[in-house]
Design a protein around this motif. Structure first.
Motif, short mmCIF file in Angstrom:
data_model
loop_
_atom_site.label_atom_id
_atom_site.label_comp_id
_atom_site.label_asym_id
_atom_site.label_seq_id
_atom_site.Cartn_x
_atom_site.Cartn_y
_atom_site.Cartn_z
N PHE A 276 55.93 13.14 16.37
CA PHE A 276 57.04 14.33 15.59
C PHE A 276 55.94 15.33 14.91
N PHE A 277 55.63 16.24 14.91
CA PHE A 277 55.00 17.99 14.26
C PHE A 277 55.42 18.56 13.09
N LEU A 278 55.62 17.83 12.36
CA LEU A 278 55.89 18.35 11.19
C LEU A 278 55.75 17.33 10.15
N ASN A 279 55.44 17.92 8.87
CA ASN A 279 55.12 18.02 7.57
C ASN A 279 56.15 16.46 6.78
N GLY B 266 59.73 18.57 16.94
CA GLY B 266 58.85 19.06 15.64
C GLY B 266 59.75 20.39 14.96
N CYS B 267 59.20 20.90 13.93
CA CYS B 267 59.48 21.87 12.77
C CYS B 267 59.66 23.54 12.98
N SER B 268 59.83 23.89 13.02
CA SER B 268 59.43 25.23 13.50
C SER B 268 57.51 25.56 14.22
N LEU C 75 58.25 11.66 28.83
CA LEU C 75 59.23 11.30 27.90
C LEU C 75 60.37 10.77 27.62
N LYS C 76 60.96 10.26 27.04
CA LYS C 76 62.78 9.82 26.51
C LYS C 76 63.00 10.95 26.15
N ALA C 77 62.77 11.91 25.28
CA ALA C 77 63.46 13.12 24.50
C ALA C 77 62.43 13.84 23.64
N SER C 78 62.52 15.75 23.66
CA SER C 78 61.78 16.93 22.90
C SER C 78 62.76 17.01 22.34
N TYR C 79 62.74 16.75 20.51
CA TYR C 79 63.35 17.51 19.58
C TYR C 79 62.30 18.59 19.15
N LEU C 80 63.47 19.92 19.57
CA LEU C 80 62.41 20.85 18.80
C LEU C 80 63.06 21.89 17.42
#
Length: 115
Positions: free
Chosen positions: A1-4, A63-65, A87-92
Motif C-alpha cells: 500500500f502506498f499511502l499515509n 493506494g490513495c490519491s 498480483l491478486k488485486a490493485s486497489y486505487l
C-alpha cells in the motif's frame, strides 16, 4: 500500500498483512525514482513473503490519491516485467492519474498567485 495511513486498509480485511512502502518524493527525487522505489518494495515483499507470513499468491497493491498513482504504476510495471506470481488485486482509491498542467479552471485562475 502506498499511502499515509496503511492501517486503515488492513482493518478492512481480517488477516491482512499491510506493508507501507516509504518511497522517495519529488521534486528532490524526480521520476522514475518514486515508482522504482515502489516496485522494488513489491519485489522485496515477494522475496520476503515467508518471513512476513504473506502468501505470495495473494499480494495486492493499493493506494490513495498520489499513492493510487504509485499503486497503478507498480501494477503496470509488474505486468510489463512479468512479475510472478501475478498480483491478486490493485486497489486505487481516488488515484491521481491524469491532471495535465493547465487542465482545470482553478489551475488557470491561481497559477501565478504567490505561494
Amino acid at each position: 500500500f502506498f499511502l499515509n495511513q496503511p492501517y486503515i486498509y488492513g482493518a478492512l480485511i481480517p488477516g491482512t498483512v499491510v506493508v507501507s512502502i516509504g518511497y522517495r518524493l519529488a521534486p528532490e527525487h524526480p521520476y522514475p525514482i518514486p515508482t522504482d522505489d515502489c516496485y522494488e518494495g513489491l519485489v522485496w515483499i515477494q522475496d520476503n513473503a515467508e518471513n512476513l507470513r504473506v502468501d505470495p499468491n495473494k499480494i495486492a497493491v493499493g493506494g490513495c490519491s498520489a499513492g493510487g498513482l504509485m499503486a497503478a504504476a507498480t501494477t503496470i510495471r509488474a505486468r510489463n516485467e512479468n512479475f510472478q506470481p501475478t498480483l491478486k488485486a490493485s486497489y486505487l482509491l481516488v488515484p491521481w492519474l491524469n491532471l495535465p498542467v493547465g487542465s482545470t479552471n482553478s489551475w488557470l485562475d491561481f497559477f501565478d498567485i504567490p505561494g
